[in-house]
Design an enzyme around this catalytic site. Structure first.
Site, PDB file in Angstrom:
ATOM      1  N   LYS A 186      22.766 -13.274 -38.199  1.00 21.04           N
ATOM      2  CA  LYS A 186      22.443 -12.712 -36.891  1.00 21.04           C
ATOM      3  C   LYS A 186      22.297 -11.197 -37.060  1.00 21.04           C
ATOM      4  O   LYS A 186      22.884 -10.392 -36.333  1.00 21.04           O
ATOM      5  CB  LYS A 186      23.551 -13.055 -35.886  1.00 21.04           C
ATOM      6  CG  LYS A 186      23.213 -12.724 -34.423  1.00 21.04           C
ATOM      7  CD  LYS A 186      22.126 -13.600 -33.852  1.00 21.04           C
ATOM      8  CE  LYS A 186      21.947 -13.309 -32.356  1.00 21.04           C
ATOM      9  NZ  LYS A 186      20.793 -14.028 -31.769  1.00 21.04           N
ATOM     10  N   ASP A 219      21.270 -18.819 -34.136  1.00 17.74           N
ATOM     11  CA  ASP A 219      20.923 -19.583 -32.941  1.00 17.74           C
ATOM     12  C   ASP A 219      19.637 -20.378 -33.151  1.00 17.74           C
ATOM     13  O   ASP A 219      19.527 -21.538 -32.748  1.00 17.74           O
ATOM     14  CB  ASP A 219      20.825 -18.671 -31.717  1.00 17.74           C
ATOM     15  CG  ASP A 219      20.087 -17.369 -31.982  1.00 17.74           C
ATOM     16  OD1 ASP A 219      19.973 -16.977 -33.143  1.00 17.74           O
ATOM     17  OD2 ASP A 219      19.629 -16.738 -31.014  1.00 17.74           O
ATOM     18  N   ASP A 243      30.665 -22.964 -40.461  1.00 15.05           N
ATOM     19  CA  ASP A 243      31.534 -23.951 -39.840  1.00 15.05           C
ATOM     20  C   ASP A 243      30.815 -24.672 -38.701  1.00 15.05           C
ATOM     21  O   ASP A 243      30.841 -25.904 -38.590  1.00 15.05           O
ATOM     22  CB  ASP A 243      32.785 -23.242 -39.311  1.00 15.05           C
ATOM     23  CG  ASP A 243      33.950 -24.194 -39.080  1.00 15.05           C
ATOM     24  OD1 ASP A 243      33.817 -25.384 -39.391  1.00 15.05           O
ATOM     25  OD2 ASP A 243      34.989 -23.729 -38.581  1.00 15.05           O
ATOM     26  N   ASP A 247      29.069 -28.779 -38.762  1.00 12.92           N
ATOM     27  CA  ASP A 247      29.457 -29.836 -37.825  1.00 12.92           C
ATOM     28  C   ASP A 247      28.235 -30.387 -37.096  1.00 12.92           C
ATOM     29  O   ASP A 247      28.111 -31.601 -36.891  1.00 12.92           O
ATOM     30  CB  ASP A 247      30.458 -29.296 -36.806  1.00 12.92           C
ATOM     31  CG  ASP A 247      31.885 -29.281 -37.341  1.00 12.92           C
ATOM     32  OD1 ASP A 247      32.068 -29.474 -38.553  1.00 12.92           O
ATOM     33  OD2 ASP A 247      32.815 -29.072 -36.543  1.00 12.92           O
TER      34      ASP A 247
END
Length: 356
Positions: A186, A219, A243, A247
């Site tokens: 980012k 994002d 992380d 997932d």
């Protein structure tokens, strides 16, 4: 080869036991010569020793060729000063397990959570020793403070050293796969921290001219994982981003329960399931042990590659295939996947495939 086994909390003892059934079958078939020692972490350690993770356990772990770590109920631990030490963070920092390797792939015979016709086969290389996590970004103390009850501040740490070494592991892996690395960042907002990470990745890329490098804002990467997962091969990310997207990727591919995971340094490796401890089903033989079994297979592969033992690599591949062979039959799946087998029976079924 010596392996330290730490069953952990919640469903940890069950999925570790199931994985050990599979591992011992692989040990017997491929004559691996493995030996196992057990110790306590988590609530079992807290009850016996007043802490969820003893320093002597970490020191002992350094003397083993591999570590199997069950799930932990970190959210339910007491405060650190009362013995509630974060076990995963303790191992990652104590043994410098900086590379958290998390594959995610679809299986044609299992239902995924992806758009029709889409498939996935990628690996997320997550840096695990620094970043946004307040328990591992200070040499002393904690990375979060509250100057007043209505104000909280958090410190993030990104270093060139840690960024370059996780990038190097990502490029090494991609060179054996589809030769593409995607850096997740980012940097448009975190100009210095993510900017440094991205600069480090690009520097390492120069040593791998045959591997393509691109980058995505974190994002945007979540959208592409849903819309066009086939564009990815190896994704490299700082701790927090890795992380989250791992997932997402695992759940898209079918379930967190199907996602293997390992934590590695240059000299040590630890198998750890990607999911949590699921205390609501602990002790009921309902847990899906696939993630733990696949994590143990990843550990075997790492040990084989780092110690020059081809039999370990062969056994790891056989464990992977045996899991798929069992999953391919609907009636042999665990309840969360619509099947009838319990945790123990699933491990025995995989072990039976290995035994031939």
């Amino acid at each position: 080869m010596r392996i330290l086994v730490l069953p952990g909390d919640g469903i940890g003892p069950e999925i570790v036991e199931s994985s050990m059934t599979v591992l011992k079958a692989a040990d017997e078939r491929y004559k691996l010569g493995l030996s196992f020692d057990y110790d306590d972490v988590g609530f079992a350690s807290l009850d016996k020793h007043g802490t969820t993770l003893r320093q002597e356990t970490l020191e002992k772990a350094k003397t083993y060729d591999g570590i199997i770590l069950g799930t932990q109920s970190h959210a339910d631990y007491p405060a650190p000063e009362q013995g509630g030490r974060n076990v995963s963070a303790g191992f990652r920092i104590g043994l410098d397990l900086y590379a958290n390797v998390r594959p995610a792939r679809t299986r044609s015979f299992l239902t995924s959570n992806m758009k029709e016709g889409k498939s996935m086969d990628l690996v997320i290389m997550r840096e695990a020793t620094e970043g946004f996590y307040p328990d591992r970004n200070m040499s002393r103390g904690w990375g979060e403070v509250m100057p007043s009850p209505d104000m909280a501040l958090s410190t993030r740490k990104i270093t060139r050293h840690c960024s370059e070494r996780i990038a190097r592991r990502a490029f090494e892996l991609a060179s054996k796969r589809k030769k593409k690395v995607t850096a997740i960042h980012k940097a448009n907002s975190f100009h210095m921290t993510d900017g440094l990470f991205l600069e480090a990745v690009r520097h390492v890329a120069k040593d791998f001219p045959d591997v393509q490098l691109d980058d995505l804002l974190v994002d945007a990467s979540t959208a592409h994982l849903v819309r066009s997962p086939e564009r990815f091969d190896v994704l490299v990310a700082t701790n927090f981003y890795g992380d989250i997207i791992s997932d997402l990727a695992s759940e898209l591919s079918g379930s967190l329960g199907l996602a293997g995971s390992m934590m590695a340094s240059d000299t040590h490796c630890c198998a750890q399931a990607q999911h949590g401890s699921a205390p609501d089903i602990a002790g009921q033989d309902k847990a899906n042990p696939v993630s733990m079994i696949l994590s143990v297979a990843m550990l075997l592969q790492w040990m084989g590659e780092h110690h020059g033992k081809p039999a370990l690599v062969e056994a790891a591949a056989a464990m992977d295939k045996a899991v798929d062979a069992v999953l391919e039959k609907p009636e042999q799946r665990t309840a969360d996947l619509g099947g009838k087998l319990g945790c123990k029976a699933f491990g025995e079924a995989v072990a039976d495939v290995l035994r031939g």
